[in-house]
Design a protein around this motif. Structure first.
Motif, mmCIF file in Angstrom:
data_model
loop_
_atom_site.group_PDB
_atom_site.id
_atom_site.type_symbol
_atom_site.label_atom_id
_atom_site.label_comp_id
_atom_site.label_asym_id
_atom_site.label_seq_id
_atom_site.Cartn_x
_atom_site.Cartn_y
_atom_site.Cartn_z
ATOM 1 N N MET A 1 -84.811 47.348 -45.756
ATOM 2 C CA MET A 1 -84.253 47.573 -44.424
ATOM 3 C C MET A 1 -82.882 46.905 -44.271
ATOM 4 O O MET A 1 -82.023 47.412 -43.538
ATOM 5 C CB MET A 1 -85.240 47.117 -43.334
ATOM 6 C CG MET A 1 -85.441 45.639 -43.195
ATOM 7 S SD MET A 1 -86.499 45.238 -41.746
ATOM 8 C CE MET A 1 -88.090 45.849 -42.264
ATOM 9 N N THR A 2 -82.633 45.798 -44.979
ATOM 10 C CA THR A 2 -81.296 45.191 -44.923
ATOM 11 C C THR A 2 -80.283 46.065 -45.658
ATOM 12 O O THR A 2 -79.125 46.153 -45.252
ATOM 13 C CB THR A 2 -81.304 43.778 -45.520
ATOM 14 O OG1 THR A 2 -81.677 43.825 -46.898
ATOM 15 C CG2 THR A 2 -82.249 42.871 -44.764
ATOM 16 N N VAL A 3 -80.722 46.714 -46.733
ATOM 17 C CA VAL A 3 -79.849 47.660 -47.447
ATOM 18 C C VAL A 3 -79.514 48.835 -46.541
ATOM 19 O O VAL A 3 -78.349 49.263 -46.438
ATOM 20 C CB VAL A 3 -80.529 48.151 -48.750
ATOM 21 C CG1 VAL A 3 -79.735 49.296 -49.378
ATOM 22 C CG2 VAL A 3 -80.671 47.014 -49.747
ATOM 23 N N LEU A 4 -80.525 49.367 -45.848
ATOM 24 C CA LEU A 4 -80.301 50.510 -44.964
ATOM 25 C C LEU A 4 -79.410 50.131 -43.782
ATOM 26 O O LEU A 4 -78.624 50.952 -43.301
ATOM 27 C CB LEU A 4 -81.648 51.051 -44.466
ATOM 28 C CG LEU A 4 -82.559 51.635 -45.549
ATOM 29 C CD1 LEU A 4 -83.901 52.040 -44.958
ATOM 30 C CD2 LEU A 4 -81.897 52.817 -46.241
ATOM 31 N N ARG A 5 -79.526 48.909 -43.316
ATOM 32 C CA ARG A 5 -78.635 48.430 -42.248
ATOM 33 C C ARG A 5 -77.182 48.497 -42.714
ATOM 34 O O ARG A 5 -76.296 48.947 -41.977
ATOM 35 C CB ARG A 5 -79.021 46.991 -41.877
ATOM 36 C CG ARG A 5 -77.978 46.236 -41.059
ATOM 37 C CD ARG A 5 -77.817 46.807 -39.671
ATOM 38 N NE ARG A 5 -76.813 46.072 -38.914
ATOM 39 C CZ ARG A 5 -76.463 46.365 -37.658
ATOM 40 N NH1 ARG A 5 -77.026 47.383 -37.028
ATOM 41 N NH2 ARG A 5 -75.555 45.649 -37.041
ATOM 42 N N GLU A 6 -76.939 48.059 -43.951
ATOM 43 C CA GLU A 6 -75.576 48.095 -44.490
ATOM 44 C C GLU A 6 -75.086 49.530 -44.629
ATOM 45 O O GLU A 6 -73.936 49.849 -44.307
ATOM 46 C CB GLU A 6 -75.556 47.392 -45.858
ATOM 47 C CG GLU A 6 -74.180 47.277 -46.487
ATOM 48 C CD GLU A 6 -73.211 46.481 -45.634
ATOM 49 O OE1 GLU A 6 -72.019 46.869 -45.597
ATOM 50 O OE2 GLU A 6 -73.617 45.504 -44.991
ATOM 51 N N LEU A 7 -75.957 50.431 -45.074
ATOM 52 C CA LEU A 7 -75.556 51.830 -45.250
ATOM 53 C C LEU A 7 -75.235 52.483 -43.908
ATOM 54 O O LEU A 7 -74.266 53.242 -43.791
ATOM 55 C CB LEU A 7 -76.676 52.608 -45.947
ATOM 56 C CG LEU A 7 -77.058 52.173 -47.367
ATOM 57 C CD1 LEU A 7 -78.146 53.082 -47.919
ATOM 58 C CD2 LEU A 7 -75.847 52.191 -48.278
ATOM 59 N N THR B 1 -79.394 43.528 -36.902
ATOM 60 C CA THR B 1 -78.293 42.555 -36.912
ATOM 61 C C THR B 1 -77.737 42.425 -38.323
ATOM 62 O O THR B 1 -78.307 42.945 -39.283
ATOM 63 C CB THR B 1 -78.761 41.166 -36.439
ATOM 64 O OG1 THR B 1 -79.568 40.558 -37.469
ATOM 65 C CG2 THR B 1 -79.562 41.248 -35.158
ATOM 66 N N ASN B 2 -76.632 41.687 -38.446
ATOM 67 C CA ASN B 2 -76.046 41.363 -39.747
ATOM 68 C C ASN B 2 -76.224 39.880 -40.074
ATOM 69 O O ASN B 2 -75.505 39.341 -40.922
ATOM 70 C CB ASN B 2 -74.544 41.702 -39.759
ATOM 71 C CG ASN B 2 -74.306 43.195 -39.730
ATOM 72 O OD1 ASN B 2 -75.057 43.960 -40.325
ATOM 73 N ND2 ASN B 2 -73.270 43.615 -39.026
ATOM 74 N N ASN B 3 -77.165 39.225 -39.413
ATOM 75 C CA ASN B 3 -77.344 37.793 -39.591
ATOM 76 C C ASN B 3 -77.941 37.471 -40.960
ATOM 77 O O ASN B 3 -78.773 38.226 -41.478
ATOM 78 C CB ASN B 3 -78.274 37.227 -38.511
ATOM 79 C CG ASN B 3 -77.740 37.469 -37.115
ATOM 80 O OD1 ASN B 3 -76.555 37.715 -36.939
ATOM 81 N ND2 ASN B 3 -78.613 37.392 -36.122
ATOM 82 N N ASN B 4 -77.530 36.323 -41.516
ATOM 83 C CA ASN B 4 -78.236 35.795 -42.686
ATOM 84 C C ASN B 4 -79.682 35.541 -42.285
ATOM 85 O O ASN B 4 -79.969 35.160 -41.151
ATOM 86 C CB ASN B 4 -77.608 34.480 -43.153
ATOM 87 C CG ASN B 4 -76.241 34.682 -43.778
ATOM 88 O OD1 ASN B 4 -75.761 35.810 -43.896
ATOM 89 N ND2 ASN B 4 -75.616 33.600 -44.186
ATOM 90 N N MET B 5 -80.599 35.748 -43.225
ATOM 91 C CA MET B 5 -82.008 35.555 -42.880
ATOM 92 C C MET B 5 -82.793 35.072 -44.094
ATOM 93 O O MET B 5 -82.402 35.297 -45.244
ATOM 94 C CB MET B 5 -82.616 36.854 -42.326
ATOM 95 C CG MET B 5 -82.566 38.033 -43.286
ATOM 96 S SD MET B 5 -83.103 39.582 -42.521
ATOM 97 C CE MET B 5 -84.819 39.231 -42.251
ATOM 98 N N LEU B 6 -83.898 34.389 -43.821
ATOM 99 C CA LEU B 6 -84.822 33.928 -44.853
ATOM 100 C C LEU B 6 -86.218 34.351 -44.451
ATOM 101 O O LEU B 6 -86.664 34.079 -43.339
ATOM 102 C CB LEU B 6 -84.753 32.399 -45.000
ATOM 103 C CG LEU B 6 -85.787 31.751 -45.932
ATOM 104 C CD1 LEU B 6 -85.587 32.231 -47.363
ATOM 105 C CD2 LEU B 6 -85.707 30.229 -45.870
ATOM 106 N N VAL B 7 -86.901 35.036 -45.385
ATOM 107 C CA VAL B 7 -88.261 35.507 -45.137
ATOM 108 C C VAL B 7 -89.179 34.888 -46.183
ATOM 109 O O VAL B 7 -89.012 35.130 -47.383
ATOM 110 C CB VAL B 7 -88.351 37.044 -45.200
ATOM 111 C CG1 VAL B 7 -89.773 37.509 -44.944
ATOM 112 C CG2 VAL B 7 -87.401 37.674 -44.191
#
Length: 865
Positions: A127-133, A107-113
């Protein structure tokens, strides 16, 4: 007493046992005056050792979380083919990463871990960087690299460098460029354009996003990753609030999709942080406690009793030795963290001496290690006498003041097991992944030049150091020990056990007016109503609603105004009044319109506090001398916490006499007691001593000098811009010269060739200044003449080499009339100097191209006369 009569005390979980055998009821509750008491984990042991004067609380390691039904580890193959190269050497994600994967990568959702140190939060960011790519790959397989920018906000420069190295190595396989952009690492506009991912500090990104000239960069932002977001509770937390609020408002105003990802250690108010980041609490918030730590961590807290600093320090050394000895006897390595470079040597020697007195030196010895002969030769080659001395006893030292080769050698020796006890500073915890079974923090007082006093070690440093405890490949558990004073024991227990809520710092330290001014200059706040709306995007607003009493909001007020609109209006109006006083804005009370002034623009762009602008408005004038410029600098609010200490007077007087060419206005003590060195005089002396490259010995003085230097160049540039706005050309020229003086650490009266550093002998430079051989005169002389003037054979050849590398521009101008009102002006520029990457860098700032390229020839321009 009855227990003592019956025999030796038995340690009972949940009860306090003293060294004399008496037992206190202990329910696992801790707290400090005025705070809410919290429960410690089951099995916590508390021991009071009256003989040695300390209290010890041991919190057992938390058992690993049991896998849930249907829980599985995500294989790397589930990432797209393009992304799998970033996971070279990995087959599966760990439990934390696998739980986050559906939201992080799908997903493209904002998230907090929120997860413990070492749980793999870096892979979540990856993994968030790879999602964007993956979203930017065309059907032809080509990445649309000019359509996005990724920004990773790291809390410290050391961590930024580590993140840059890690992401560069892995994303480089995909053809991505990752660059660090901090106060230490500058990039040209062209380099920023060619970079896909920037790793920045909060302050650096705040400065960039404040300027409308950088709108092209911020408009391309698609992913903002904020690491260690629990630093909202730190004094720098207000900067994080400003960054997030600005980004959220940009999303709404420009209708662009910018994903915000927050990474944090475990924290108690994680739901409030999630609301602040606009995270869906039920779907996109992930919280993992210490049960998810790769190596379970046992923590020990020791509070040393007493008020005599000398006795407390001696007790800490003795306790450190006892704890280290016990663990080394059990076959474990220990890292001891101290808070100054000198203390790494002193503590190492103290531990060796104590071991020698008790004849237990063999416990730490490395004589039986099979590879000792090989490594011993490398240690003997080192020029570091202290390193060789400590290694002989099985100890080591590591700090940023050592040569890189020596630091690398120590890291290898510790990894090989030849060093049993490594005494180091926090730089090892931040910059190098070198774990040990046990880590020990000796003392928690560190000198903070920004505050001008000793302060407590931050929770960020404590968590980072504890993150080095436990070796995943060899240990089933790790151990973190912190030795502090007894009055701080409850403080660190609460911090590390998540008992203290994360509160906003936006109302503290008078930072609210500065951040409001930045929004006014950027154009996002143009009215009082917009200022109130901006404040409602901050973490301050979230916490005011949740915990109003902490922020001075009485119960009846929140009952009458549940949204706290009136309180927000009051805060913004207070900030506006302060900005008006500093002449940074223009405000119409009737319409509520706010407009920035030239002064406000300079303050925002150069990160200068509004309190400093009030000083500049009073003291900056058109006839300022060089001495006046230094005096105004010393009055800046950025240095308000610098303290003048009587014990430093002797060294400061020596610096004043030998390293301060610019006159300083001195004050005399009452009754003719000598020169009074106050705070302003001290700041003036330190900045001049820095430029003169003078040796400073005092530990606190060195820290104060670094603090002053960090802001001096920036403030001089701000003053230069202010004088330009006023049209004061003479003083502007003087300030521009001082900007270069601070930057290059060369006085205007010294020879320009000093900028090359130590490659030219000081003896030669001194004679050049003595003979008044300017650059122009040297250009007209041949090497033999120069050697003769310097009375040294071969000196002329060396001077000629660096003279050819000195930047030089030849300008030819041709003017031709075209009509009665138009002139044709032709400029011809020539650069007759030799380019060297070592000297000039790899980028030409004047055109932003690589050093291999040259600016194109000028084209004639037609302009009014």
């Amino acid at each position: 007493e009855r227990q003592l009569a019956e025999g030796p005390a038995q340690v009972v979980p949940g009860r306090a046992t003293t060294a004399d055998g008496s037992v206190d009821d202990y329910s696992g509750v801790f707290g400090v005056t005025g705070s809410t008491k919290s429960m410690l984990p089951e099995g916590t042991r508390r021991t009071v050792n009256k003989k040695d004067g300390y209290e010890e609380i041991c919190i057992p390691a938390q058992a690993k979380a049991v896998p849930g039904a249907g829980e599985r580890l995500i294989p790397v193959e589930e990432f797209g083919e393009f992304c799998q190269a970033a996971f070279d050497g990995m087959t599966h994600l760990n439990r934390v990463q696998s739980r986050v994967f559906p939201v992080g990568f799908k997903t493209n959702n904002n998230m907090l871990v929120c997860a413990p140190t070492g749980a793999g939060k870096t892979e979540v960011a990856m993994m968030t960087v790879l999602r964007e790519l993956e979203q930017r790959i065309q059907s032809t397989g080509v990445l649309k690299a000019d359509e996005f920018k990724i920004v990773y906000v790291a809390p410290m420069k050391a961590l930024a460098a580590e993140v840059t190295e890690k992401f560069s190595r892995r994303l480089g396989r995909l053809g991505l460029v990752v660059k660090e952009l901090t106060g230490d690492m500058q990039l040209s506009r062209q380099e920023i354009t060619d970079t896909h991912m920037l790793v920045v500090t909060p302050e650096k990104w705040d400065v960039i996003t404040r300027k409308s000239s950088d709108a092209a960069l911020t408009s391309l932002l698609r992913l903002l990753i904020i690491d260690e977001i629990h630093l909202l509770n730190d004094e720098r937390g207000a900067v994080l609030e400003a960054i997030v609020a600005r980004t959220l408002r940009q999303v709404e105003s420009m209708q662009t999709c910018i994903r915000i990802v927050g990474l944090s250690a475990t924290l108690p108010t994680y739901k409030d942080v999630a609301v602040f980041l606009r995270v869906n609490v039920d779907r996109d918030l992930f919280y993992f406690d210490n049960a998810y730590r790769p190596v379970p961590l046992e923590t020990v807290y020791l509070g040393v009793m007493g008020t005599n600093p000398v006795k407390v320090k001696a007790s800490m050394n003795d306790i450190t030795y006892r704890k280290v000895l016990e663990r080394v006897k059990n076959g474990h390595q220990v890292m001891v963290f101290v808070h100054s470079r000198k203390d790494t040597v002193k503590t190492g020697r103290t531990l060796m001496e104590l071991a020698g007195k008790e004849n237990v030196g063999d416990v730490f010895s490395n004589r039986d290690h099979p590879r000792l002969p090989v490594w011993d030769k490398q240690v003997m080659v080192s020029k570091n006498r202290e390193l060789r001395e400590l290694f002989a006893g099985g100890f080591g030292m590591h700090n940023a003041g050592m040569l890189r080769s020596d630091r690398n050698l120590v890291e290898k020796l510790f990894a090989e097991g030849l060093i049993k006890v490594l005494v180091c500073t926090a730089t090892l915890a931040w910059g190098v992944n070198l774990p040990a079974h046990s880590v020990l923090i000796k003392g928690t007082k560190i000198y903070d030049a920004k505050h001008g006093r000793f302060v407590e070690l931050s929770i960020l440093d404590v968590m980072q150091i504890f993150g080095r405890a436990g070796r995943p490949q060899f240990d089933s558990s790790g151990e973190g020990i912190i030795i502090t004073t007894h009055d701080q024991l409850a403080h660190y227990l609460q911090l590390t056990q998540n008992a203290l809520p994360i509160e906003s710092r936006l109302m503290e330290g008078q930072v609210l007016p500065d951040h409001l001014n930045a929004e006014v200059v950027l154009g996002t706040v143009r009215t009082l109503r917009e200022g109130i709306a901006w404040l409602q995007y901050t973490y301050l607003y979230v916490r005011m609603l949740r915990n109003p009493m902490h922020y001075g909001v009485p119960y009846h007020e929140i009952q009458a105004d549940p949204t706290l609109y009136g309180r927000c209006k009051e805060l913004v109006e207070g900030a506006i009044r302060e900005l008006l006083k500093a002449k940074m804005i223009r405000y119409n009370a009737e319409t509520g319109n706010i407009h920035p002034t030239e002064t406000g623009i300079v303050a925002s762009h150069f990160y200068v506090r509004y309190a400093s602008l009030e000083v500049y408005n009073e003291f900056v004038h058109a006839t300022m001398s060089e001495a006046d410029c230094f005096d105004v600098l010393a009055r800046s609010a950025e240095f308000e916490n610098v303290v003048a200490r009587e014990e430093e007077n002797q060294e400061l007087m020596a610096l004043l006499t030998n390293a301060c060419p610019v006159k300083i206005k001195l004050m005399m003590m009452e009754g003719g007691g000598g020169i009074l060195i106050d705070e302003r005089t001290k700041i003036n002396i330190l900045i001049q001593a820095y430029i003169s490259r003078a040796q400073v010995d005092g530990f606190a003085l060195v820290a104060d000098m670094l603090h002053v230097v960090q802001s001096a160049g920036r403030i001089f540039r701000a003053l230069f811009e202010l004088t330009i706005k006023h049209g004061w050309v003479t003083v502007a020229s003087r300030l521009l010269s001082l900007c270069k003086t601070v930057d290059k650490r060369v006085w205007s009266m010294q020879h320009p060739l000093r900028q090359f550093g130590n490659v030219i002998p000081q003896e030669f430079l001194g004679r050049l200044e003595e003979k008044e051989l300017t650059l122009d005169r040297l250009c007209d002389m041949d090497p033999k003449e120069v050697s003769l003037m310097l009375r040294q054979n071969g000196a002329g050849v060396l001077i000629e080499k660096y003279l050819k590398q000195f930047p030089y521009v030849e300008i030819k101008v041709e003017i031709q009339p075209v009509t009665r009102t138009v002139l044709r002006v032709t400029l011809r520029l020539r650069f007759p100097f030799t380019w060297a990457d070592r000297v000039h860098g790899t980028v030409e700032p004047r055109c932003g191209r690589s050093s291999r390229s040259r600016c194109p020839p000028p084209t004639p321009t037609t302009a009014p006369p």
